[in-house]
Write a protein that holds these residues in place. Structure first.
Motif, PDB file in Angstrom:
ATOM      1  N   ARG A 332       0.829  -0.926  -0.154  1.00 56.81           N
ATOM      2  CA  ARG A 332       0.169  -0.238   0.009  1.00 56.81           C
ATOM      3  C   ARG A 332       1.145   1.475   0.225  1.00 56.81           C
ATOM      4  O   ARG A 332       1.015   2.609  -0.513  1.00 56.81           O
ATOM      5  N   ALA A 335       1.722   1.817  -3.435  1.00 59.83           N
ATOM      6  CA  ALA A 335       0.950   2.046  -4.364  1.00 59.83           C
ATOM      7  C   ALA A 335       0.156   3.602  -4.322  1.00 59.83           C
ATOM      8  O   ALA A 335       0.265   3.881  -5.137  1.00 59.83           O
ATOM      9  N   VAL A 336       0.397   4.226  -3.054  1.00 57.53           N
ATOM     10  CA  VAL A 336       0.518   5.612  -3.125  1.00 57.53           C
ATOM     11  C   VAL A 336       1.598   6.406  -4.089  1.00 57.53           C
ATOM     12  O   VAL A 336       1.716   7.217  -4.592  1.00 57.53           O
ATOM     13  N   THR A 405      -6.303   9.876  -1.293  1.00 61.17           N
ATOM     14  CA  THR A 405      -5.698   9.010  -2.215  1.00 61.17           C
ATOM     15  C   THR A 405      -5.334   7.559  -1.172  1.00 61.17           C
ATOM     16  O   THR A 405      -5.309   6.745  -0.704  1.00 61.17           O
ATOM     17  N   ARG A 408      -8.575   6.211   0.846  1.00 64.70           N
ATOM     18  CA  ARG A 408      -8.701   4.772  -0.936  1.00 64.70           C
ATOM     19  C   ARG A 408      -7.276   3.431  -0.533  1.00 64.70           C
ATOM     20  O   ARG A 408      -8.268   2.386  -0.406  1.00 64.70           O
ATOM     21  N   ILE A 409      -6.554   3.926  -0.983  1.00 67.68           N
ATOM     22  CA  ILE A 409      -5.810   3.075  -0.997  1.00 67.68           C
ATOM     23  C   ILE A 409      -5.513   2.057   0.843  1.00 67.68           C
ATOM     24  O   ILE A 409      -5.607   0.323   0.608  1.00 67.68           O
ATOM     25  N   CYS A 410      -5.204   2.804   1.997  1.00 63.24           N
ATOM     26  CA  CYS A 410      -5.816   1.638   3.637  1.00 63.24           C
ATOM     27  C   CYS A 410      -7.123   0.737   3.291  1.00 63.24           C
ATOM     28  O   CYS A 410      -6.767  -0.112   3.552  1.00 63.24           O
ATOM     29  N   GLN A 412      -7.969  -1.095   0.600  1.00 61.12           N
ATOM     30  CA  GLN A 412      -7.511  -2.661  -0.033  1.00 61.12           C
ATOM     31  C   GLN A 412      -6.974  -3.941   0.556  1.00 61.12           C
ATOM     32  O   GLN A 412      -6.160  -2.913   1.784  1.00 61.12           O
TER      33      GLN A 412
END
Length: 413
Positions: A332, A335-336, A405, A408-410, A412
């Motif tokens: 993650r 991803a950020v 952002t 949202r990614i956290c 996942q």
């Protein structure tokens, strides 16, 4: 991993909150920057060097002059690679100490096991302007007769109990490189607590840091260019374009600014750059108050994101060039970076690796520290950490978008 081009090529937030220079700062003049910074820090003594790394090299040479039988320097496993290179440049030996879990501070239990009669100095770091507790490090140093050098590169202006950070240790190093708050493009400040260390540092500097007119001419031109280009409309050219070029070829070391020469050039900063620094220094306290208030307003937004842990001062009041934080895991975090690094919004990395994982440091780092199982906390931190610029040019709307952002990614899996 490929990265997109900036959405807005006309606007760029720098990775850290450096104090902008005015063109009026560049007028001819001569000044004593060391004396001005000593007054700013409310300390008796400050010694000006050509960079923070140069100041560290001078300090280590000075201490080794005082204790020639000691040759070991203990540093945290996650810090700037220049620290390891400085130790090697002095002909001294490194020992690497792991961090506490999910922390920027050295593990005091491991540190105690590394200390012995050969230990010359221990180097705790106030990473990203966050103040770490150094009392356990000072206790370890006293027990083995070593000195403590606080690496406060980004913490010029930080305070603990009303005093400048580092004044309770033997020596403290500050940087005045680009993005480090006050800058003369490259410069460093060394403060030493007692007269013996001060005299040794001054003597080492006189021996090792000569006047180099060609180097000073280059630094002066770089400082003038920095003053002209350090603004959101021109940073895409000066910083953003090289950053995105590095990211396009997946060169994280260039993107994070982690490529350094093996040796640091030592020289005397000239009077004109000192005069520029003295003029800018008058604005530093107000600038740091402003960005500290901005950081304190924004920290609750980061704390509210499940899985995100922002780093805060362990004591005192640090500087806030960046907001540094831990993501839940490497996937993650990456991803950020995939979404935001290189997009002009000031998201970046402090350092790409823990020290043992830089291949160019293989000959400097002890073999035991290079083992895969060694230093697990520092290596885990290196895979999860990222920074968000605390520049005043990062507006609230863009910061809110960054937080969205992250959230949202956290979420996942």
């Amino acid at each position: 991993m490929q990265f997109a081009e900036s959405k807005n090529s006309r606007y760029e937030v720098p990775p850290t909150a450096g104090l902008p220079l005015y063109l009026s700062d560049l007028r001819p003049g001569s000044a004593d920057l060391a004396a001005a910074i000593a007054q700013f820090l409310n300390v008796e003594y400050a010694q000006l060097e050509s960079s923070g790394t140069a100041a560290l090299v001078i300090a280590l040479h000075a201490l080794h002059d005082l204790a020639p039988t000691r040759h070991v320097v203990i540093v945290p496993a996650y810090t700037c690679p220049l620290v390891a290179l400085a130790v090697a440049q002095c002909g001294l030996n490194l020992r690497i100490c792991d961090l506490l879990p999910d922390s920027l501070s050295m593990d005091p239990i491991m540190l105690a096991s590394l200390c012995d009669k050969n230990t010359l100095a221990i180097l705790p770091t106030h990473l990203c302007g966050r103040i770490s507790v150094v009392a356990p490090i000072q206790a370890c140093a006293r027990a083995c007769g070593a000195w403590v050098i606080e690496d406060a590169a980004q913490a010029l202006g930080a305070h603990v109990n009303g005093h400048s950070v580092g004044t309770d240790s033997d020596i403290t190093i500050f940087s005045m490189a680009v993005g480090k708050g006050l800058t003369i493009y490259e410069g460093g400040i060394l403060i030493a607590r007692d007269a013996t260390a001060r005299a040794a540092c001054a003597k080492a500097s006189a021996r090792l840091a000569p006047v180099r007119p060609l180097v000073e001419c280059q630094r002066s031109m770089e400082l003038a260019a920095y003053a002209a280009l350090y603004r959101p409309s021109l940073l895409p050219l000066a910083y953003g374009k090289p950053l995105r070029r590095a990211l396009q070829v997946n060169d994280w070391l260039d993107a994070a600014g982690d490529r350094f020469p093996a040796r640091t050039v030592l020289h005397r900063p000239g009077k004109w750059r000192q005069a520029v620094g003295v003029r800018a220094l008058k604005r530093l306290a107000a600038f740091q108050t402003s960005i500290r208030e901005q950081a304190l307003r924004r920290l609750p937004q980061l704390r509210a994101i499940e899985g995100v842990m922002p780093f805060e001062d362990e004591e005192g009041s640090g500087t806030w060039p960046v907001l540094s934080l831990l993501m839940p895991d490497r996937a993650r975090r990456d991803a950020v970076l995939q979404a935001l690094w290189g997009m002009g919004c000031g998201v970046s990395l402090p350092f790409v690796h823990a020290l043992p994982d830089y291949t160019n440091l293989n000959e400097v780092i002890p073999a035991a520290a290079q083992e895969q199982h060694a230093l697990p906390n520092a290596r885990m931190l290196a895979t999860r950490v990222l920074t968000i610029s605390n520049s005043p040019w990062l507006d609230d709307a863009t910061f809110a978008s960054i937080c969205s952002t992250l959230a949202r990614i956290c979420k996942q899996a």
